[in-house]
Design a protein around this motif. Structure first.
Motif, PDB file in Angstrom:
ATOM      1  N   ARG A   1      42.019  27.443 -20.635  1.00 31.97           N
ATOM      2  CA  ARG A   1      40.762  28.112 -20.346  1.00 31.97           C
ATOM      3  C   ARG A   1      41.008  29.345 -19.472  1.00 31.97           C
ATOM      4  O   ARG A   1      40.407  30.392 -19.671  1.00 31.97           O
TER       5      ARG A   1
ATOM      6  N   GLY B   1      31.585  27.237 -22.617  1.00 36.69           N
ATOM      7  CA  GLY B   1      32.128  27.318 -21.266  1.00 36.69           C
ATOM      8  C   GLY B   1      31.937  26.067 -20.427  1.00 36.69           C
ATOM      9  O   GLY B   1      32.483  25.960 -19.344  1.00 36.69           O
ATOM     10  N   ASN B   2      31.174  25.096 -20.889  1.00 41.05           N
ATOM     11  CA  ASN B   2      30.959  23.821 -20.179  1.00 41.05           C
ATOM     12  C   ASN B   2      30.706  24.009 -18.702  1.00 41.05           C
ATOM     13  O   ASN B   2      31.467  23.575 -17.856  1.00 41.05           O
ATOM     14  N   SER B   3      29.625  24.687 -18.384  1.00 43.79           N
ATOM     15  CA  SER B   3      29.308  24.936 -16.994  1.00 43.79           C
ATOM     16  C   SER B   3      27.867  24.507 -16.771  1.00 43.79           C
ATOM     17  O   SER B   3      26.962  24.978 -17.434  1.00 43.79           O
ATOM     18  N   ASN B   4      27.686  23.590 -15.821  1.00 41.25           N
ATOM     19  CA  ASN B   4      26.393  22.922 -15.686  1.00 41.25           C
ATOM     20  C   ASN B   4      25.397  23.764 -14.912  1.00 41.25           C
ATOM     21  O   ASN B   4      25.025  23.403 -13.810  1.00 41.25           O
ATOM     22  N   GLN B   5      24.967  24.883 -15.458  1.00 38.90           N
ATOM     23  CA  GLN B   5      24.019  25.699 -14.714  1.00 38.90           C
ATOM     24  C   GLN B   5      22.919  26.234 -15.627  1.00 38.90           C
ATOM     25  O   GLN B   5      23.094  26.356 -16.830  1.00 38.90           O
TER      26      GLN B   5
ATOM     27  N   THR C   1      30.930  26.643 -12.246  1.00 40.10           N
ATOM     28  CA  THR C   1      32.307  26.305 -12.601  1.00 40.10           C
ATOM     29  C   THR C   1      32.421  25.922 -14.072  1.00 40.10           C
ATOM     30  O   THR C   1      31.597  25.176 -14.581  1.00 40.10           O
ATOM     31  N   MET C   2      33.445  26.449 -14.744  1.00 35.15           N
ATOM     32  CA  MET C   2      33.716  26.007 -16.104  1.00 35.15           C
ATOM     33  C   MET C   2      34.583  24.758 -16.044  1.00 35.15           C
ATOM     34  O   MET C   2      35.532  24.696 -15.270  1.00 35.15           O
TER      35      MET C   2
ATOM     36  N   ASN D   1      26.766  14.181 -12.007  1.00 31.98           N
ATOM     37  CA  ASN D   1      27.757  13.693 -11.065  1.00 31.98           C
ATOM     38  C   ASN D   1      28.008  12.214 -11.326  1.00 31.98           C
ATOM     39  O   ASN D   1      27.190  11.360 -10.999  1.00 31.98           O
TER      40      ASN D   1
ATOM     41  N   PRO E   1      28.919  31.328 -18.369  1.00 27.81           N
ATOM     42  CA  PRO E   1      29.162  30.082 -19.084  1.00 27.81           C
ATOM     43  C   PRO E   1      27.969  29.144 -18.925  1.00 27.81           C
ATOM     44  O   PRO E   1      27.260  29.214 -17.925  1.00 27.81           O
TER      45      PRO E   1
ATOM     46  N   SER F   1      32.055  16.414 -25.035  1.00 28.93           N
ATOM     47  CA  SER F   1      33.130  16.503 -24.054  1.00 28.93           C
ATOM     48  C   SER F   1      33.126  15.323 -23.082  1.00 28.93           C
ATOM     49  O   SER F   1      34.150  15.023 -22.490  1.00 28.93           O
ATOM     50  N   HIS F   2      31.993  14.627 -22.912  1.00 27.81           N
ATOM     51  CA  HIS F   2      31.978  13.548 -21.930  1.00 27.81           C
ATOM     52  C   HIS F   2      32.172  12.155 -22.537  1.00 27.81           C
ATOM     53  O   HIS F   2      32.530  11.228 -21.831  1.00 27.81           O
TER      54      HIS F   2
END
Lengths: 351, 325
Positions: A220, B257-261, A208-209, B74, B269, B279-280
């Motif tokens: 976005r 893309g700020n995607s935690n993977q 997820t973005m 999380n 992303p 961003s946090h």
């Protein structure tokens, strides 16, 4: 994308540094009663409406200057508890635990309501229908491609691209997320057991973005082909994003519209705490399935009676005249029952 | 005046004169100023590491090494892991260095090896260096509105036809690793090009002449003599470029893309440490701030290590070239 954040901060700083001296100067010049400046913070969902209210209200009440920073419900609640604002806003009502932390006492007033839409960006596809189990599985990460047979089955004749679905969700602690995940959990009984969570911040599938604020998510989606995300109706409308027709509890596919949202909000409630559960998965025929109330949080006791009077007057004005401005911005005016309930709660703010 | 040790050595009308008392004073003052500045620099770096480390300490105690290898972020369950951030930082920077390094070196060869008239080469160099003056946020916007739409059709074609290769296993929707790496490559290009040019220009002209004299062709001279001789400098250019790419924040926060993977796919992303921090931080609670400080410490450690390794290798190669053991 961090730009909106910084933009917000700069805007807030500029508003503070320019707004306050200007207001003070005006009061001196006019020689009337001292001016009052009120600041609020919180949800991005109703922010366009509250900004409109503030504009109109300020024009009629020259001695009050107000500001609202759209920082997300989670941050709004945090600032409300820390008592650094005069009022806060959230799309999720204050929990009893949080309410107990507010020393001045909390009065939570339902102020408006709106739809959460699934906006998407698929070139050449302007209409799409998503069954209940399908939209839950898209956001649960089970359905990964647009040409998935389950999406195709509900959209006969629509040419869906063979592309990955890019989910866009909120990075910040958000009441929009809370309302949306409450609906997902109601739609899909296995939502919670799969560990996906319900609340202002949840663990979305890892690909997820994440983007901050309703405006961040909408922007976005706008730049990402094959993206789908949840935003308040007005944000999607302003960017011209197409929105999916969703299947409601009674089985119809309903596109977001004011009348469909009003049907969703039509359940009768006697108490404020029934409001939220009443709209999680509306059963009415023709109702749009994902709607949310949005709340204004006031303190029961303000140190300065003039300030208390100003906040009360502003919110009372918003509940009465303010409601009409919601329609053009894509919000749903509160029903007479709910407004009566809100006024009752507003009366608990000490004069 | 007569007590001055050099007073008699110079005649009064000579061009060079013995230093006076004032000059001695200036010299001393400047010397101590320089030493003080150098010390402050070291203290500053140590202070930053100490301060960030201190703030990260509670998180280090709580999450240990798990923090580095776990993939969830999380806040509600207070589970923090930055493997996607570390992976994304290294992956995007390496990609950027691959692209930016290649073009940077090519530009440097083009501008120093007599392909262009000197004056024209100077203008080119100036333009190339002006890239470094473009603000990061402008690069980010350019990436969103120009790079992404331009590469999207090609990326999606690759995904459709060669999707079985892990690098092309997802389609490119918008922000992702490849657009971020391309913009990053352009951002490191001026650094790489400028330092490589200096390294190539520093090779003595005699070396080049000797090679030509032995009958080598132009390309043999460039690839077998000039570039290897300047290798140390070129390598340090690459390391500095890599260091710049690792810490870049704004453009990446807009494009990654700020995607935690953790993914090999160039079109997916992802997340970088710097983008995660940016961003946090704005609305982080105390527990998240500790975790972010830990992440900042890791980013600091990575950049320091890369720079130290780069400088170490640089001295090693230089020794080999100069023939000193």
């Amino acid at each position: 994308m961090n730009a909106p954040h910084i933009g917000r901060m700069i805007a807030a700083a500029v508003a503070l540094s320019i707004g306050l001296p200007a207001a003070a100067g005006w009061a001196q010049g006019a020689g009337t009663a001292a001016s009052i400046s009120l600041s609020g913070a919180g949800a991005t969902f109703p922010a366009p409406l509250y900004k409109k209210w503030i504009d109109v209200y300020q024009a009629a009440h020259r001695n009050v200057s107000m500001s609202y920073s759209a920082v997300g419900s989670g941050e709004g609640i945090k600032r409300f508890i820390a008592e650094t604002v005069d009022f806060a806003a959230s799309d999720e009502n204050l929990t009893e635990k949080d309410a107990a932390k507010v020393e001045a006492g909390a009065a939570t007033v339902p102020a408006t309501a709106g739809m959460i839409v699934l906006a998407y960006n698929i070139p050449g596809v302007s209409e799409i229908r998503l069954p209940r189990d399908v939209y839950a599985d898209i956001f649960g990460g089970v359905i990964r491609r647009w040409d998935d047979p389950r999406i195709q089955a509900a959209n006969v004749g629509v040419r869906l691209p063979s592309r990955d679905i890019a989910i866009v969700a909120r990075l910040d602690s958000s009441g929009t997320t809370a309302a949306f995940t409450r609906n997902l959990a109601a739609v899909d009984p296995s939502w919670r057991s799969r560990g996906l969570g319900v609340g202002k911040l949840v663990a979305w599938p890892s690909r997820t973005m994440l983007a901050p604020g309703n405006e961040g998510v909408a922007a976005r989606i706008k730049i990402s082909e094959g993206a789908i995300g949840y935003v308040e109706y007005g944000f999607a409308k302003r960017l011209g994003l197409p929105m999916a027709a969703l299947q409601n509890k009674s089985g119809q596919f309903v596109a977001p519209s004011e009348s469909a949202a009003q049907l969703a909000l039509s359940a009768r409630v006697v108490e404020a705490k029934q409001l939220e559960p009443s709209v999680v998965d509306p059963a009415a025929v023709g109702a749009y399935p994902i709607v949310s109330y949005s709340w204004l949080f006031l303190y029961r006791h303000y140190p300065d009676p003039a300030r208390a009077a100003a906040v009360r007057d502003f919110v009372a004005w918003g509940l009465a005249e303010g409601q009409q401005y919601g329609v053009e911005l894509g919000y749903v005016p509160l029903s007479a029952d709910v407004v009566a309930l809100s006024r009752q709660i507003l009366d608990t703010v000490a004069k | 005046m007569s007590s001055h040790p050099f007073a008699l050595a110079a005649s009064p009308d000579a061009v060079s004169q013995a230093p006076g008392g004032g000059e001695y004073l200036v010299d001393r003052a400047f010397r101590s100023l320089a030493i003080a500045a150098a010390c402050i620099l070291i203290v500053l770096v140590a202070y930053i590491v100490w301060k960030i480390g201190g703030q990260a300490l509670p998180a280090i105690g709580k999450y240990h090494v798990d923090f580095l290898v776990s993939t969830t972020w999380n806040v509600q369950e207070q589970k923090f892991g930055i493997l996607p951030g570390i992976w994304g930082t290294l992956y995007s920077s390496l990609l950027a260095l691959l692209i930016g390094g290649f073009f940077g070196l090519t530009v440097a060869i083009f501008l120093t090896q007599g392909f262009l008239h000197k004056r024209l080469a100077f203008v080119f160099r100036l333009i190339c260096e002006m890239l470094a003056a473009i603000p990061s946020v402008v690069f980010g916007l350019w990436g969103i509105f120009v790079v992404i739409p331009t590469i999207r059709p090609a990326a999606n074609w690759l995904n459709e036809t060669l999707g079985f290769i892990p690098f092309f296993s997802t389609s490119l929707s918008g922000p992702g690793l490849l657009p971020a790496a391309i913009v990053l490559a352009i951002m490191v290009l001026p650094t790489v090009a400028a330092i490589s040019q200096d390294a190539l220009s520093a090779v003595p002209y005699r070396t080049k002449e000797a090679a030509f004299g032995m009958g080598a062709t132009r390309w043999e001279v460039i690839l077998k003599v000039m570039v290897p001789t300047a290798a140390g400098g070129i390598f340090s250019a690459m390391v500095l470029g890599f260091g710049r790419a690792l810490g870049e924040t704004m453009a990446l926060a807009m494009l990654i893309g700020n995607s935690n993977q953790v993914t090999l796919s160039l079109f997916a992303p992802a997340e970088t440490l710097a983008a995660l921090l940016a961003s946090h931080f704005p609305e982080a609670g105390p527990a998240e701030v500790e975790a972010l400080m830990y992440a900042a410490l890791v980013l600091l450690a990575i950049t320091l290590l890369v720079n130290i390794a780069g400088i170490g290798l640089l001295t090693l190669t230089q020794r080999r070239i100069s023939g000193k053991a």
